[in-house]
Design an enzyme around this catalytic site. Structure first.
Site, short mmCIF file in Angstrom:
data_model
loop_
_atom_site.label_atom_id
_atom_site.label_comp_id
_atom_site.label_asym_id
_atom_site.label_seq_id
_atom_site.Cartn_x
_atom_site.Cartn_y
_atom_site.Cartn_z
N GLN A 370 0.82 -1.21 0.00
CA GLN A 370 0.00 0.00 0.00
C GLN A 370 0.85 1.25 0.00
O GLN A 370 0.58 2.20 -0.73
CB GLN A 370 -0.95 0.02 1.21
CG GLN A 370 -2.31 -0.52 0.89
CD GLN A 370 -2.97 -1.20 2.07
OE1 GLN A 370 -2.44 -1.20 3.18
NE2 GLN A 370 -4.12 -1.78 1.83
N GLY A 416 -18.13 -6.05 -1.00
CA GLY A 416 -18.89 -4.82 -0.82
C GLY A 416 -18.64 -4.22 0.55
O GLY A 416 -17.79 -4.67 1.30
N HIS A 444 -16.11 -19.79 -16.79
CA HIS A 444 -17.03 -20.94 -16.91
C HIS A 444 -16.49 -22.04 -17.81
O HIS A 444 -17.11 -23.10 -17.95
CB HIS A 444 -18.40 -20.49 -17.39
CG HIS A 444 -19.52 -21.24 -16.77
ND1 HIS A 444 -19.40 -22.53 -16.30
CD2 HIS A 444 -20.82 -20.87 -16.55
CE1 HIS A 444 -20.54 -22.93 -15.81
NE2 HIS A 444 -21.44 -21.97 -15.95
N ASP A 448 -17.18 -24.68 -12.69
CA ASP A 448 -18.64 -24.74 -12.72
C ASP A 448 -19.23 -24.07 -11.49
O ASP A 448 -18.54 -23.81 -10.50
CB ASP A 448 -19.14 -26.17 -12.87
CG ASP A 448 -18.59 -27.06 -11.77
OD1 ASP A 448 -18.30 -28.23 -12.06
OD2 ASP A 448 -18.44 -26.59 -10.62
#
Lengths: 474, 373
Positions: A370, A416, A444, A448
């Site tokens: 950072q 989030g 994909h 799966d």
């Protein structure tokens, strides 16, 4: 014919009236302002040689360091023309005239001489010829005290049209805040200023002048303005914003390349919510311990370590698919990337070998990355070799996201923000829970939904019950 | 003669003087001495700009005194790569600023004083200002062996530079500013002002290196405050103005409308680096890889701080040719800056097959390229 007339007239008044007649006859069809004809093929203005004026201190020559204009540009009086340098002094040369630049007498780094021509300017015929004297302090058009051009000691940028608008309304350009480029005064700045003045017409309190130095015009002015101000409200305000085109370079270019490559990957998403109540408590307890060791402990080290533990069970998420989609490489190292938002844009440094790092070591490494990231000093090693990525966009905001996988990786998670929400516990009671949403995206072609879901559940269980991490910690 | 600190006016400027936007018209005394409370180089340079652009100095003059936390300040037309060690600056988080006046590169820290003399264009006179400074210093310490050269430097013992000068002239106003070394860190100064970059060709104004000395070394009882007081006192006396020093806050948008925009402009990459006159880099470096030493040749033209033309000469087949071309193409148009180069290089690597050998070669090349910036 035009040229002949311009040359034969020497006083301001003459040129103006004769000129108007000429063009009115020729252009009855058009209803433009006479000014517009300046750009037509026939140029009828007088070309004046603008000489480099005295710099002072007995200096006779300077080096031209930067041109602010080029041939063909139109300039207003007091616009900056070029920057010259002489013996540690940098001098801004400003135009004496309104007009069009017709010739630059020097190239960059040439030596220019005081008293010799610097540029040729074709004077705007509607303005008339300016005085030939050195260093014009009072331009010829001043006929009132509040003339817009008499701005001693103040450099204002404004087009001739804006200047005229100001003059018509007896506004001193020096009192108007310019919002255009280089603090240029735009038409709507004048209109805004006028709008403010209508407020000033109300009976001023005796203390008005002594108020803190918000710009206020002298009390005499409002009276003049009261007579002349047209009601601003009825005037249609013109939006003079311009589109700006610039090339895509640097960080943006990198993003374009990466994301274009990511398009080839068929993404699927899987989202869930995590109850971080216990983790938050744990972190509170451990934060001071980490601080004593000189490290700032956020939630990311826990998320990262939990992800690595999950990857041990579901190694396909830490893999890479080759170009031809024939081989899958299961990476041994868990180099978990952390998306960082810097001033220049998005960068993704990674923490190497998380599978053998403790939570504390991960925290220390994050601190290092950072601080390097914000100083713009991340090396190539820190930025390459990532195998899995987490993006903590929640520090800025948001709940669910749809992150884009960074090739050659095959999975990514976006976290989030943590929200306090009501949830039901095992007894059916409502309690306060600290909930964070996670949004996974995976390739994909080799992953799966079931695998992603199980990985996510495992990761979730580690974070909701941090003690369980102890069982599997390596 | 040292000014008592009580004479320093600690009230905001606005309480003393009413300042209509067009100028400090109501100064009756014909002069003003102001001192910045900020140590940020960008804020202080912005104040200079603001005064230069907004004030009517026809009948008055201003002395502005300021000090900065560690920063390197280059002249208007200079090339930062040529003048200082940018890598070291980044490491030590020393700021880099480009001022609007001409002249050479200087290192500022809190042991250095900056003085700006604002006058009308007609009254621009650098020698007088410097003589004033010398007079003030001699009044403070009569035994100081200092004098002004014809290059507008102040020398100690005719040998060591203690002050450098630069100036900016506008249409109606002008300013002359100079540094004064009281107690600056000479070790840092000499290390940051030494450029490690080779192969630069440029028409930018070069700095003239000089041996420097601090006044503190000559007389350890001297402090920056004493020097500032002495100079302010001499200025007030010579120009017959109020000798009180007014403190000014460069972050005050009410006092100095538009100042924050100016600060941002001065901090902007486009100003600090982008204003560098066109230059070229033509160099080669050696890379040690496993058991061999490789020669790499780099030729770049840089305009507005961005790579306009880029040529890389690598040993054949050391890297896939397509990849090399892609790197050159990516670099073209991007900033001549290690950050951007790293990002671009890393992105390109993502598109490549997962070859450890390739990755380590690539990283080595990129690390070396970054050293040029």
């Amino acid at each position: 014919v035009c040229i002949h007339r311009a040359r034969s007239c020497s006083s301001v008044g003459f040129i103006k009236s004769k000129y108007v007649c000429l063009f009115d006859k020729a252009a009855l069809k058009f209803s433009h302002q006479q000014r517009f004809f300046r750009t037509s093929a026939v140029s009828c203005g007088q070309v004046v040689q603008f000489k480099l004026s005295d710099i002072g201190e007995g200096i006779t020559e300077v080096t031209v360091k930067e041109w602010y204009i080029k041939e063909g540009d139109s300039v207003s009086q007091f616009d900056s023309i070029c920057e010259v340098q002489s013996d540690k002094a940098s001098v801004t040369i400003t135009s004496r005239y309104d007009g069009i630049i017709r010739k630059l007498h020097y190239n960059l780094d040439d030596i220019a001489f005081v008293g010799k021509p610097l540029v040729d300017i074709e004077i705007d015929p509607s303005k008339g010829v300016a005085s030939e004297e050195d260093v014009v302090e009072t331009p010829p058009m001043s006929h009132e005290e509040h003339t817009h051009q008499e701005i001693k000691g103040h450099k204002t940028l404004a087009t001739p049209a804006v200047r005229r608008l100001a003059m018509e309304n007896n506004i001193k350009l020096s009192e108007v805040v310019g919002t255009g480029k280089d603090n240029r005064i735009l038409k709507e700045d004048i209109l805004n200023y006028l709008a403010k003045q209508t407020g000033a017409i109300l009976p001023p309190s005796p203390k008005a002048e002594i108020a803190p130095p918000l710009p206020k015009s002298p009390p005499a002015a409002p009276k003049d303005k009261a007579r002349k101000i047209p009601v601003p409200v009825s005037r249609p305000l013109v939006f003079s914003g311009k589109d700006k085109t610039e090339p895509v370079t640097g960080f943006q270019k990198a993003m374009v390349k990466t994301m274009s490559a990511a398009l080839k990957i068929p993404h699927f998403g899987y989202c869930d919510e995590i109850d971080l109540t216990q983790l938050i408590q744990l972190r509170e307890e451990l934060k001071p311990v980490a601080e004593i060791r000189g490290i700032k402990l956020s939630f990311m080290p826990f998320f990262i370590k939990a992800a690595s533990l999950g990857l041990l069970q579901y190694p396909v998420l830490n893999a890479s698919l080759d170009e031809s989609c024939r081989n899958v490489t299961y990476k041994a190292s868990h180099n978990i990337g952390v998306a960082m938002d810097t001033e220049q844009g998005l960068i993704v440094p990674n923490v190497k070998n998380v599978q053998v790092c403790s939570v504390f070591e991960i925290a220390a490494e994050l601190n290092r990355l950072q601080s390097l990231g914000s100083a713009g000093q991340l090396g190539t090693n820190d930025l390459t070799g990532g195998t899995f990525t987490l993006s903590n966009v929640g520090t800025i905001g948001g709940t669910y996201a749809k992150p884009v996988i960074l090739p050659p990786e095959v999975a990514i998670g976006a976290l989030g923000k943590i929200q306090v929400l009501p949830r039901f516990n095992a007894k059916g009671e409502v309690f306060k829970a600290q909930i964070m949403n996670v949004s996974w995206s995976a390739d994909h072609r080799i992953i799966d939904g079931a695998t992603m879901a199980r990985f996510s559940n495992l990761w979730k269980s580690y974070l909701e019950n941090p003690a369980s991490m102890l069982l599997d910690l390596k | 003669m040292v000014l008592q600190s009580s004479l320093k006016n600690c009230l905001q400027l606005s309480c003393i003087l009413r300042i209509p936007k067009a100028g400090f018209r109501s100064i009756s005394s014909g002069g003003l001495i102001i001192q910045s409370i900020s140590n940020d180089v960008y804020e202080n340079l912005a104040v200079e700009d603001w005064i230069h652009d907004h004030m009517n100095l026809e009948n008055q003059r201003i002395l502005f005194m300021w000090r900065n936390s560690p920063a390197v300040v280059i002249g208007r037309h200079q090339n930062p790569w040529q003048e200082c060690n940018l890598r070291l600056l980044r490491q030590k988080t020393i700021k880099l600023a480009r001022r609007r006046s001409g002249g050479g590169t200087v290192y500022h820290d809190l042991g250095n004083i900056n003085l700006t003399f604002f006058t009308s264009r007609k009254k621009y006179e650098r020698m007088e200002n410097l003589k004033l400074v010398v007079k003030a210093l001699k009044a403070l310490r009569p035994q100081l062996d200092i004098h002004v050269t014809d290059r507008y430097d102040i020398l100690l013992h005719r040998q060591y530079k203690i002050s450098g000068t630069a100036a900016k002239l506008g249409r109606t106003t002008a300013y002359h500013h100079c540094t004064l070394l009281c107690n600056a860190d000479k070790v840092v100064l000499s290390s940051v002002l030494k450029s490690p970059y080779k192969g630069l060709k440029s028409n930018a104004t070069p700095s003239v290196p000089a041996s420097v000395k601090n006044l503190f070394e000559e007389d350890p009882s001297l402090t920056c405050e004493m020097l500032l007081d002495a100079i302010a006192e001499e200025y007030a006396t010579q120009h017959q103005i109020d000798h009180r020093v007014t403190l000014i806050n460069p972050a005050d948008e009410f006092l100095l409308p538009g100042i924050n925009n100016r600060v941002k402009e001065l901090q902007n990459w486009e100003w600090v680096y982008g204003k560098t006159p066109k230059f070229s880099v033509s160099t080669c470096f050696n890379m040690v890889y496993k058991d061999s030493i490789l020669d790499v040749k780099v030729d770049m033209d840089i305009k507005h701080g961005r790579i306009e033309v880029c040529n890389l000469g690598l040993p054949e087949q050391w890297l896939p040719p397509g990849l090399c071309n892609k790197l050159v193409k990516s670099l073209t148009g991007s900033k001549f800056c290690p950050n951007e180069t790293t990002t671009l290089a890393k992105t390109l690597l993502r598109m490549c097959p997962e070859d450890e050998e390739l990755h380590s070669r690539w990283n080595l090349l990129c690390e070396n390229m970054m050293m040029l910036m």
